[in-house]
Enzyme design. Structure first.
Site, short mmCIF file in Angstrom:
data_model
loop_
_atom_site.label_atom_id
_atom_site.label_comp_id
_atom_site.label_asym_id
_atom_site.label_seq_id
_atom_site.Cartn_x
_atom_site.Cartn_y
_atom_site.Cartn_z
N ALA A 233 0.80 -1.23 0.00
CA ALA A 233 0.00 0.00 0.00
C ALA A 233 0.83 1.27 0.00
CB ALA A 233 -0.94 0.00 1.21
N LYS A 238 -3.73 4.20 -3.82
CA LYS A 238 -4.69 3.26 -4.42
C LYS A 238 -5.65 2.70 -3.37
CE LYS A 238 -1.44 2.35 -8.12
NZ LYS A 238 -0.38 3.21 -7.56
N ASP A 283 5.10 -7.40 9.70
CA ASP A 283 6.30 -7.60 10.50
C ASP A 283 6.59 -9.08 10.72
OD1 ASP A 283 4.16 -8.07 12.12
OD2 ASP A 283 4.67 -6.57 13.64
N ASP A 301 0.35 -4.00 -6.05
CA ASP A 301 1.02 -2.92 -6.78
C ASP A 301 2.49 -3.03 -6.41
OD1 ASP A 301 1.58 -0.64 -8.22
OD2 ASP A 301 0.94 0.74 -6.66
N CYS A 354 4.59 0.05 -12.10
CA CYS A 354 4.78 1.26 -12.89
C CYS A 354 6.05 1.12 -13.71
CB CYS A 354 4.80 2.52 -12.01
SG CYS A 354 6.03 2.48 -10.69
#
Length: 404
Positions: A233, A238, A283, A301, A354
């Protein structure tokens, strides 16, 4: 154009931090811009845009100026002289610019511009890789587009407003925008402006998010009441979009390995009025195991080379190293293998980057599907966004269905 010495000095100082001290361009520029409170928006814009331009074309400008890293102050001033000449402006009669060889600069530019590595300023190894993965023609077109300045694009936060209302409110603040039917929540600024200072931003009516990036959350096909997960995230751009698409109903679980980024996400979610986002710090492996087969929609992502967003981060191509690409591809596959287990049967997973490189995109999906972890998944479709074709940042996304 009339130049001001203190603005070009600010540019030179920013370039020193970026090239010689390894600072990230956006951070170096922000630090310089805080130096003089008398600088107005036009002055600040000049420093930022000139610095980014020289960073984009470092290899070309350095070759023309005949200077090599590490750049001393005189070298950095020579880079700005090259920029001034190639932009078609008269060189100021300042001590730093004495004996600037204007004709030689233009001649050297003409000579080097026939070579893509210089014309678009690309490291040798990256140029070789791009040609190999995309082919010479597509690589050349994409690198040219990625060297252009990016538009400022807003995403209307539909939890608080709609595109038309937001556009009218921005216009009342003398900020003109344009819509694009391909991106239903997007507003593209006609001219650059500091939108973060507006009450509209402070009140959560929009986020700054490239139009290409805005295609990813809808691609996940979320519905109100679902349980969705944003596996990488970060600061949550997003995740916020998913919450809006789900109308604050259901749950968005946003996970990351960095506590600071999740803290920033919580702050952004409060501003946006996104109440269905829950952050979880990764973690240990227990966090993922607890969600085994419990998620309707999973967004990965993935961390990547970032080659699709060079328009925003032009210094990335100078910081990127071949060994990092090998590491990041291993990480991408590891994330696919470990996180895919959380998807319910008949649930959907979207893998996105990306990057414009097939080795980070299509080939990663193929490798996952051929593995034991991917044997229960089916590729439904995939989509690529390219800067030269679509006009925004470069992205890849693949939608997969878990069969059982």
């Amino acid at each position: 154009m009339r130049f001001h010495h203190n603005l070009l000095q600010g540019t030179v100082d920013a370039l020193h931090q970026i090239f010689n001290e390894g600072k990230y361009a956006d951070q170096a520029i922000q630090k310089i811009l805080k130096r003089d409170t008398r600088w107005g928006s036009r002055d600040r814009g000049f420093i930022a845009e000139t610095t980014y331009d020289i960073v984009r074309y470092k290899r070309l400008y350095a070759a023309i100026a005949n200077v090599k890293e590490p750049f001393n102050p005189a070298d950095l001033w020579r880079l700005t002289a090259v920029w001034i000449v190639l932009k078609g402006h008269d060189v100021p009669a300042w001590e730093e610019y004495y004996n600037t060889p204007v004709r030689r600069i233009k001649g050297k530019f003409d000579e080097l511009s026939s070579d893509l590595k210089y014309r678009e300023s690309i490291p040798d190894w990256l140029d070789d890789l791009g040609r190999k993965e995309l082919g010479e023609e597509l690589w050349a077109k994409e690198m040219s587009a990625l060297n252009k300045q990016a538009d400022v694009v807003l995403r209307a936060n539909t939890l608080q407003t709609d595109v038309k209302t937001l556009q009218e409110k921005l216009l009342a603040e003398e900020i003109q925008t344009t819509t694009d039917e391909r991106f239903p929540d997007a507003l593209i600024l006609n001219e650059r402006a500091n939108v973060f200072q507006t009450d509209l931003f402070q009140n959560g009516l929009f986020e700054v998010q490239d139009a290409g990036s805005q295609t990813i959350a809808p691609y996940l096909q979320v519905e109100s009441g679902m349980r969705a997960m944003d596996a990488c995230a970060g600061a949550g751009g997003k995740s916020l979009h998913l919450a809006a698409l789900m109308e604050n109903k259901g749950q968005v679980i946003a996970t990351d390995i960095y506590k600071g980024k999740l803290h920033e996400l919580k702050r952004r979610a409060r501003r946006a009025g996104a109440h269905n986002i829950e952050t979880r710090l990764i973690d240990s492996t227990k966090v993922i195991k607890k969600l085994d087969s419990k998620i309707d929609r999973l967004l990965i992502d993935a961390p990547c080379s970032g080659l699709g967003v060079l328009r925003r981060n032009p210094d990335a191509k100078w910081k990127l190293q071949p060994e990092f690409l090998d590491e990041i591809r291993a990480t991408q596959q590891e994330i696919l293998q470990s996180y895919s287990r959380v998807v319910k049967p008949e649930g959907l997973m979207v893998y996105a980057t990306c990057s414009i490189l097939p080795s980070e995109n299509e080939l990663q999906v193929e490798k996952f599907l051929a593995s034991e972890a991917g044997s229960n998944f089916e590729l439904l479709d995939s989509q690529s966004l390219l800067a030269h074709r679509d006009g925004f940042d470069g992205f890849y996304m693949a939608r997969l269905l878990r069969k059982n």
